[in-house]
Motif scaffolding. Sequence first.
Motif: not given
Length: 755
Positions: A667-684
């Motif tokens: 989750v941390k890694a993809i949050s740094h992608r240039s085309n990603v605004d934000y990300v989150f994960a919880l449970g499944s």
Amino acid sequence: MRQVGSVLWPKLRLLQVYGANTGVGKTIFSSVLCRAFQKRFPKVHYLKPISTGPQHEADDQQSVSDASVLAAVHDELSRYATGEDGVAIVETAGGVLSPSPSGSSQADLYRPLRLPVFLVGDHQLGGIGTTISAWESLHLRGYDVKSVALFADDRYDNHSYLKDYFAERDVHAFSIPPPPERIADTTQDAQSMRQYYEYVGSLQRVTTFTDRLLEAHDKRISDLQSMPAEADESIWHPFMQHRERSKDTIVAMDSAYGDYFQTYTTKREDQASSKTETALLKPAFDGSASWWTQGLGHGNPQLALTAAHAAGRYGHVMFAGAVHEPALRLAQTLIEKMGNSRLSKVFYSDNGSTGMEVAVKMALRAATVRNGWSADDQILILGLKNSYHGDTIGTMDLSEPSIYNKKVEWYSGRGHWLDFPQVKMRKGQWVVEAPEDWEGAQATSDQGRVFDSLDGVFDFDKRKHDHSIYMDYCGAMLAGLEKEGKKIGALILEPILLGAGGMMFADPLFQRCLVESVRDKGLNAQSTGDEADWAGMPVIFDEVFTGLYRIGRFSAASFLGVDPDIVVNAKLLTGGLLPLCTTTASQSIFDAFLSDDKSDALLHGHSYTAHAVGCAVANQSLDIMMKMDRDGTWTGFKESWSQPGHETAPPADRKVGAWSMWSNAFVKAISHRSNVDYVFALGSVLAISLKDPAGASYASTAATGLRDKLFAGNPGEQWVIHSRVLGNVLYLMAAMTTSRETLEVIEEKVFTALE
């Protein structure tokens, strides 16, 4: 991780030979069929992956995983698929439910391949029951049993009975003469058997079977290939604009098992460089959990057996003024396990939309009775922007219309919607962001409040400043509505995650403060003094999506630390197998409908209310998930999200906080992608919001490219990812049974696709 699924090639005809019992002649029948097919095709292959029999030939002492057996079988069959006409016969060992080396039954071991089945019946004493039982075991697991055959035995005459029995079930059955008696001289015995195979392989009943198999193979392919075009002509799909749909984009699903669909599309890979014939089916990871319903895997044999038992015991029985054990047990389980002392009554309906409509009726009736409102009063519902609570007219009337970018024609504005702070991970940090024009924006800095971990967001004791500001904001908002003379009949929240409205992670502290405010300073009548009674206005939690372990706990309300007056559950309720919904309410809500006048009752229901099959499957599903929660099935996932030092703390001091099946590092890694605004994960749940220069909204198409890229995969990939998007948000969900190994590969595919 290697993933194999159903195998289907145009020119390689496949058949799996199962036996109703051991010692029924599977190998003899396999030999007969090989001989018969050799008269028609130059290449006939025989494969027996697992062996029993003499001790030196048996595999029961080997430590072999199901995955390794499946991979080996798939690889071997792939080598046979050269593009030339041929047949491959795969023979099993023992009976249908005999254990494999791993301990699973053979019927479950081979189910992902879903090969057409030839069942060898039992010609011996008791063989009629054994054969029928074997066929039922295969049938309820989703196998296509093409034929049943057995030796003709004049003593018991099983073959005559079974031929008629299976004819009534549209299953072809036939018999062949038994093999000759064994001859002591091995050379003569071999010669005798060769003559037997030559004779029996030429019998009309055997050639009739081979004809039927070849016809069935061709028809299966023809039906599969024509399904997208035929669907384009006759199906009206939900939740899509049909100008974007065509026969080339419709996915035909041949079957599903575990985490995967077995899919066919008209877009095929170029096989010019391939040494084998291109398979027609490709496994596709069910990335949307089939609209958030899938919890225990497709084709789950435990749930299938439970459903079959309930169907056999009850079918469907009238529920008005009656009760059956599955419905009673399910109601008692939900009331007990939610840990909410307010809840005491369960109302059954068929889906989440209907269950939410029931919840609204409950709340509005209770508020109307206590406040003395009349039918002429305009009563509003308090909720969050971008909320969505289903597709009935009643619930659509309460949904904030901006999620569609247009008003639905029956929308009448019966809601008052609040903007709210959201939880997001950006550039490796968890932040809580208030809306830009929100009146409570002073709660955050320009960059938002930053937290070292997801647990920090839920540590309300350390967020007292935020709590104070949120309470002030909510109190002022309620006071303003009261000053305007507004009548609010209920507060409706999707706890933590707003699903269909765009996959938004609401600040749990804000939701908690909103509930506290409506109960402490809420409009309308106050409570009766009973702690289990509602105050201010009834509080409804829509846990259709977020409840029952989807975000990590049985009750999503437990994350907020407040108890709603009404809770709606569906989707994971039956583990993904059947539609069923429960609306669980407090005693005071129930009492609002009590009178001597029938017209005051909750006159809502449908013909299949509390369907016994659905209730029984729900009980089984909850039992399985509660056991997984107890026995540490998800411990490995939780460790990924634990605070430093958590692993070494004494067990009694360890506190299970927020966690996800998607790894923290990913989750941390993809949050740094240039085309990603934000990300989150919880449970499944995993949600990835992509940047869209045109603006992020429900109408955005920013995520469709990523969705299509994941489904197309790279050339030669054995399986792909089927996913859904909500505007600029692509979301993925695991089942509660998905393995860490599977998710690691999916994470890698997603990470690469985001480049």
